[in-house]
Design an enzyme around this catalytic site. Structure first.
Site, short mmCIF file in Angstrom:
data_model
loop_
_atom_site.label_atom_id
_atom_site.label_comp_id
_atom_site.label_asym_id
_atom_site.label_seq_id
_atom_site.Cartn_x
_atom_site.Cartn_y
_atom_site.Cartn_z
N CYS A 121 19.01 1.10 -10.47
CA CYS A 121 18.90 0.07 -11.50
C CYS A 121 20.21 -0.71 -11.63
O CYS A 121 20.49 -1.56 -10.81
CB CYS A 121 18.43 0.68 -12.82
N HIS A 137 13.72 3.55 -11.56
CA HIS A 137 14.38 4.85 -11.79
C HIS A 137 13.60 5.97 -11.10
O HIS A 137 12.76 6.61 -11.72
CB HIS A 137 14.48 5.12 -13.29
N GLU A 191 14.50 8.87 -10.43
CA GLU A 191 14.77 10.20 -11.02
C GLU A 191 13.69 10.60 -12.03
O GLU A 191 13.55 11.79 -12.34
CB GLU A 191 16.17 10.24 -11.65
N1 GLN Z 1 21.46 -3.44 -17.75
C1 GLN Z 1 20.63 -3.68 -16.61
C2 GLN Z 1 19.35 -4.41 -16.96
O1 GLN Z 1 19.01 -4.51 -18.10
C3 GLN Z 1 20.32 -2.37 -15.91
C4 GLN Z 1 19.41 -1.49 -16.69
C5 GLN Z 1 19.38 -0.07 -16.21
O2 GLN Z 1 20.21 0.34 -15.42
N2 GLN Z 1 18.43 0.70 -16.69
O3 GLN Z 1 18.66 -4.89 -16.11
#
Ligand code: GLN
Length: 554
Positions: free
Chosen positions: A387, A513, A515
């Site tokens: 992410c 994600h 994970e």
């Molecule tokens: N802050 C970034 C976004 O909003 C990444 C979000 C995250 O890593 N969950 O896209």
């Protein structure tokens, strides 16, 4: 609201102190029942007033866990999913804030016209609906386990325990069960295990009309028959219902230790469950492999919440699962992203066999992540960006490979010229902070002959998301010309979901994600292959074939 006839209900409450491992206990009970052939689901009641934990700082709450249907939930749902290997939903997570919000919304819509809206019966009725909800439309669950957050006696938890009291009264005999988790501390001075804290916490429960059926006593030494008899006498349960919850080295051993005490058999008897013997051989093998790896590797996690490992709970557990599949123990080196500069990156990243930059929000520590990524890219250290870890890898690539010197994300530099990471159009103009991100499961189409495809062996995958920003498509061709491969895209090709770079043994970023989908006995394919690449890097570096390169690569 009558309890559904076919489903049995287990409530897990906690006493004495928090952090006794109620979530792991609930997940373990779920597993030992599932392994007897029962359909089991687990839910969490969180008595705080936030509607969900989505807006909480990880330092307050730990990781925010996201379900397929996009609910932002407590990290205990992660334990449940990892243990029972089932995907849960928004029905499995309830907060006091959510309950009050629903009741107040109904009140504003005039649904209670004429009545005074009160904790009893309106709030408790709403809670009872939530107790039943995960049982499914046709009561297709054999058992619903409900873990109540906090400890007995907490002011906020009162309405939940009262609702459970009412609910159990409405259940038929042998339909509900209360399991209370408590602490039996060993006092060095007297050289004794002490039962008084357990007695007091059960007293608190009984004051509000809840009699626990089974006591799970956390202890760091064996509970002999005398102690069990004493606890039973004071707490009004048979000594055979006092279960020793001994400390174990690894959370995945807890279900096995419960089975040694025949907790499953006891629950079966108390709830009159029709089921067979538990099939735990697969789980036993998994635990044996955790305890007997062939070697060790070290992964650096470079993020800004490194002081609280619970912020990255699912990642750490994914390492355990992937480690087992690769027969290695995965050690973690925490790298505080605020402390990594170009000049000290080699030092900060020394000794690691792979680098992972996890998700996150806000600009603190971003430059350090970028420095760490540059070092791992140039020195061919396996890299896994999740992410924010994908977004920072793209910024690094834009600046240091494509020569777009000031490239950045509009999250950190709203007016930046090269906004290589930008808000998704549907995220523009949203003011509310809660539950407004791109949340939950979305499909992604993979390119063949890539690490991503090799890992999944599938073309269309589904993964869970939680973000507002994305790779800016205007820069895709510049990136591609310089060696970035967009290996996973949304089916309409509008959103970049996964990237890799050329001339690197394993450099992969994903906007989702992974994970959140790794399960104990089914490691996530990306984690499995990342650990495999790190293992390879480790053996090559032992032979002196890797290590910092002098040239800065492309
Ligand atoms: N802050 C970034 C976004 O909003 C990444 C979000 C995250 O890593 N969950 O896209």
């Amino acid at each position: 609201m009558k309890p559904p006839k076919k489903t049995k209900f287990i409530f897990v409450t906690g006493g004495v102190v928090s952090a006794l491992g109620k979530g792991i206990a609930a997940a373990s009970i779920g597993l030992i029942l599932k392994q007897r052939g029962l359909k089991v689901t687990i839910q969490k009641f969180d008595p705080y007033i936030n509607v969900d934990p989505g807006t909480m700082n990880p330092y307050q709450h730990g990781e925010v866990y996201v379900t397929d249907d996009g609910a932002e939930t407590d990290l205990d749902l992660g334990h449940y999913e990892r243990f029972i290997d089932e995907s849960l939903s928004k029905l499995n997570s309830t907060t006091a804030g959510m309950v009050y919000y629903n009741v107040i919304t109904k009140e504003r819509h005039g649904e209670y016209l004429g009545s005074t809206v009160q904790v009893i019966p309106h709030i408790t009725d709403e809670i009872k609906k939530h107790i039943i909800a995960p049982a499914g439309k046709h009561d297709n669950m054999d058992v619903v386990i409900t873990e109540v957050g906090g400890t007995v006696g907490d002011i906020e938890g009162g309405p939940f325990l009262e609702a459970i009291r009412q609910f159990c009264l409405e259940c038929s005999p042998r339909q509900s069960l209360i399991i209370h988790l408590t602490l039996v501390p060993y006092i060095e001075n007297s050289g004794e295990l002490k039962t008084k804290p357990t007695q007091h916490s059960v007293m608190r429960l009984r004051e509000i009309g809840l009699q626990p059926d089974i006591l799970l006593c956390r202890t760091d030494r064996p509970l002999d028959e005398d102690i069990k008899r004493k606890i039973g006498l004071f707490c009004n349960v048979p000594p055979s219902h006092v279960i020793e919850g001994k400390n174990v080295q690894n959370i995945y051993e807890v279900p096995l230790s419960f089975e040694q005490e025949d907790l499953g058999g006891l629950i079966k008897k108390k709830l009159n469950l029709r089921c067979g013997e538990p099939e735990m051989t697969g789980w036993e093998k998994f635990v044996q492999k955790i305890y007997h790896p062939d070697g060790e590797i070290t992964i650096g996690i470079c993020g800004k919440y490194t002081q609280l490992p619970d912020s990255y709970k699912s990642i750490l557990e994914s390492f355990v699962h992937a480690g087992v599949e690769n027969n290695v123990k995965v050690n973690v080196k925490w790298i505080d992203s605020e402390e990594v500069y170009s000049r000290n990156a080699a030092n900060k990243l020394s000794g690691i066999d792979g680098l992972l930059v996890p998700g996150g929000f806000g600009d603190r520590g971003i430059e350090g992540m970028i420095n760490a990524i540059q070092y791992s890219r140039e020195n061919k250290i396996p890299y896994f960006g999740i992410c924010l870890g994908l977004q920072t890898a793209v910024i690094e690539f834009a600046r240091n490979v494509c020569n777009l010197k000031k490239a950045n994300s509009t999250e950190f530099a709203p007016k930046v010229k090269h906004n290589v990471i930008d808000l998704m159009p549907e995220q523009r103009g949203i003011i509310d902070k809660g539950a407004t991100m791109r949340l939950g499961e979305y499909p992604c189409v993979l390119k063949k002959n890539t690490h991503a495809h090799k890992a999944y062996s599938e073309i269309v995958i589904k993964e869970r998301h939680r973000h507002r920003l994305e790779v800016n498509n205007e820069y895709k061709s510049i990136f591609a010309d310089n060696g970035m491969n967009f290996v996973g895209m949304s089916p309409d090709e509008k959103l970049v979901e996964m990237i890799e770079i050329k001339d690197h043994p394993w450099f992969l970023g994903c906007q989702f994600h992974p994970e959140l989908k790794s399960r104990a006995v089914r490691a996530h394919p990306l984690f499995r292959d990342f650990i495999k690449a790190a293992k390879k890097y480790h053996s090559a570096s032992k032979k002196g074939k890797t290590g910092p390169q002098t040239k800065t690569g492309k």
